[in-house]
Design an enzyme around this catalytic site. Structure first.
Site, mmCIF file in Angstrom:
data_model
loop_
_atom_site.group_PDB
_atom_site.id
_atom_site.type_symbol
_atom_site.label_atom_id
_atom_site.label_comp_id
_atom_site.label_asym_id
_atom_site.label_seq_id
_atom_site.Cartn_x
_atom_site.Cartn_y
_atom_site.Cartn_z
ATOM 1 N N ARG A 90 -2.090 -2.837 -9.313
ATOM 2 C CA ARG A 90 -1.520 -3.735 -8.295
ATOM 3 C C ARG A 90 -2.090 -3.326 -6.933
ATOM 4 N NH1 ARG A 90 4.603 -5.233 -8.476
ATOM 5 N NH2 ARG A 90 3.733 -7.031 -7.391
ATOM 6 N N ASP A 244 5.901 -2.724 1.095
ATOM 7 C CA ASP A 244 4.923 -2.206 0.133
ATOM 8 C C ASP A 244 3.799 -1.440 0.815
ATOM 9 O OD1 ASP A 244 6.245 -4.732 -1.054
ATOM 10 O OD2 ASP A 244 5.527 -3.522 -2.742
HETATM 11 O O1 MRU Z 1 6.346 -7.421 -6.450
HETATM 12 P P1 MRU Z 1 7.404 -6.349 -6.345
HETATM 13 O O2 MRU Z 1 8.677 -6.720 -6.991
HETATM 14 O O3 MRU Z 1 6.864 -5.010 -6.764
HETATM 15 O O4 MRU Z 1 7.670 -6.287 -4.780
HETATM 16 C C1 MRU Z 1 8.614 -5.381 -4.298
HETATM 17 C C2 MRU Z 1 8.878 -5.525 -2.862
HETATM 18 O O5 MRU Z 1 8.301 -6.340 -2.164
HETATM 19 C C3 MRU Z 1 9.826 -4.537 -2.259
HETATM 20 O O6 MRU Z 1 10.520 -5.123 -1.197
HETATM 21 C C4 MRU Z 1 9.021 -3.347 -1.748
HETATM 22 O O7 MRU Z 1 8.278 -2.785 -2.796
HETATM 23 C C5 MRU Z 1 9.860 -2.308 -1.167
HETATM 24 S S1 MRU Z 1 10.681 -1.435 -2.446
HETATM 25 C C6 MRU Z 1 11.554 -0.167 -1.960
#
Ligand code: MRU
Length: 369
Positions: A90, A244
């Protein structure tokens, strides 16, 4: 955090002492199931297909993926292959690359015969540290919620809006954006959470609402488009989200739709906070809009919804006209100027290079070298 009275983390070692067990987040909220990962390939698949997700948990899982790889073959080429495989799962969450870089730095000088054990120990340390960082974020964010409560008539509820899932399911425990909310609830503050459903994958509706409910925190799921209206009506005291990847200058990448909430918050004078542990800061980047890679996910996540059918069985169904083309950028970037503050394990910083480097001088300096 607890599910049905039993304390869980999101990742742990199996009873055999070497396989890795995670909560299968693709099955929530309708079924609580775990998945056992026994190879680096399975681990990469679990991250790519979002059995596990959320920036800190992706990093922790990848660290254990390296340990699983080395258990099979601990020589240099196998290590590099594992790092490359996991690193390609990812693109947006920088915690993934942070964890892999840390594993490489720890392992490269270790004798091949001792590498797997060292990798397991390092992965466990990353997990334990994540729990401590999130707990500290919770303490600092609790201060913000206490201040909001102090400005309200006694007992009036404090309305907090959040987007996506930045709770304990997205980390090893506690969460980032939800950690202050759990602590506020636990000390008796009357918090209520507006939970953005978070299309297209509905992490808010499926995961945030699930974990808040399991902890007894009052919450209401809303359509993503409802936030602006609620802010105009004075129904939101504060927005808090996770991230992220946050640049050294405080630009914040988070789940698609976050930017729109920040715009609405600014227009309505609602404070917009971002909670993050320091491994989510990418000190190498200055301009989030041009520099942060934005994951493009399958169009099917937009054209189809997943949920429980009227027959009580989980399944997916199409919501678009046959043949309609869909696009699915999974993250957006909120410029630092729209962020009221960054809630970190060392305190709340202004969203700027000066703000972050004041809290983390050693990390800022390391990158400046
Ligand atoms: O695509 P995801 O579900 O992995 O995205 C997660 C998010 O956008 C969260 O808000 C981010 O990772 C912060 S988690 C503590």
């Amino acid at each position: 955090m607890k599910i049905g009275g039993k304390a869980y983390r999101t990742i742990w070692l199996g009873e055999d002492g070497w396989s890795v067990v995670v909560i299968d987040q693709t099955k929530l909220p309708f079924s609580f199931e775990t998945a056992r990962l026994s190879t680096v390939g399975e681990t990469a698949g679990a991250i790519r297909h979002m059995t596990v997700r959320g920036a800190p948990l992706i990093g922790a899982t990848a660290a254990y993926g390296v340990a699983l790889a080395l258990r099979a073959d601990a020589a240099d080429p196998a290590l590099e292959q594992a790092l490359a495989l996991l690193g390609a799962t990812r693109p947006t969450a920088v915690n993934l690359h942070w964890a892999l870089a840390r594993m490489r730095a720890r392992l490269i000088g270790v004798a091949v015969a001792e590498r797997a054990a060292a990798a397991y120990a390092e992965a466990a340390a990353i997990c334990d540290e994540d729990v401590a960082l999130c707990r500290a974020i919770g303490e600092h964010g609790l201060g913000l919620i206490r201040s909001l409560a102090a400005g309200k008539p006694a007992g009036e509820r404090i309305n907090i809006l959040t987007h996506c899932n930045a709770g304990w399911l997205a980390t090893v425990d506690w969460g980032t954006a939800l950690a202050p909310i759990y602590l506020a609830h636990d000390v008796g503050l009357a918090v209520h959470v507006w939970v953005d459903e978070t299309r297209p994958r509905n992490q808010g509706a499926a995961l945030t609402a699930y974990e808040l409910g399991a902890h007894g925190v009052p919450h209401t799921v809303i359509a993503d488009n409802a936030g602006g209206h609620l802010m105009q009506q004075g129904e939101v005291d504060m927005v808090i989200v996770g991230t992220d990847r946050t640049t050294a200058t405080g630009d914040v990448a988070n789940k698609i739709g976050t930017y729109l909430k920040a715009l609405a918050a600014r227009d309505n004078g609602v404070p917009f906070y971002v909670a993050l542990p320091s491994p989510t800061i990418d000190w190498s980047l200055r301009d989030g809009l041009s520099d942060i890679p934005i994951e493009e996910r399958s169009a099917r996540e937009v054209t189809h919804l997943w949920g429980l059918g009227e027959d009580g069985q989980p399944g997916s169904f199409q919501v678009t006209a046959p043949g309609s083309v869909a696009a699915n950028p999974a993250f957006d970037v909120t410029p630092a100027r729209l962020v009221t503050g960054l809630v970190t394990e060392r305190g709340v910083a202004p969203a700027s290079f000066e703000g972050l480097s004041r809290l983390f001088p050693e990390l800022a300096q390391e990158r400046a070298k």
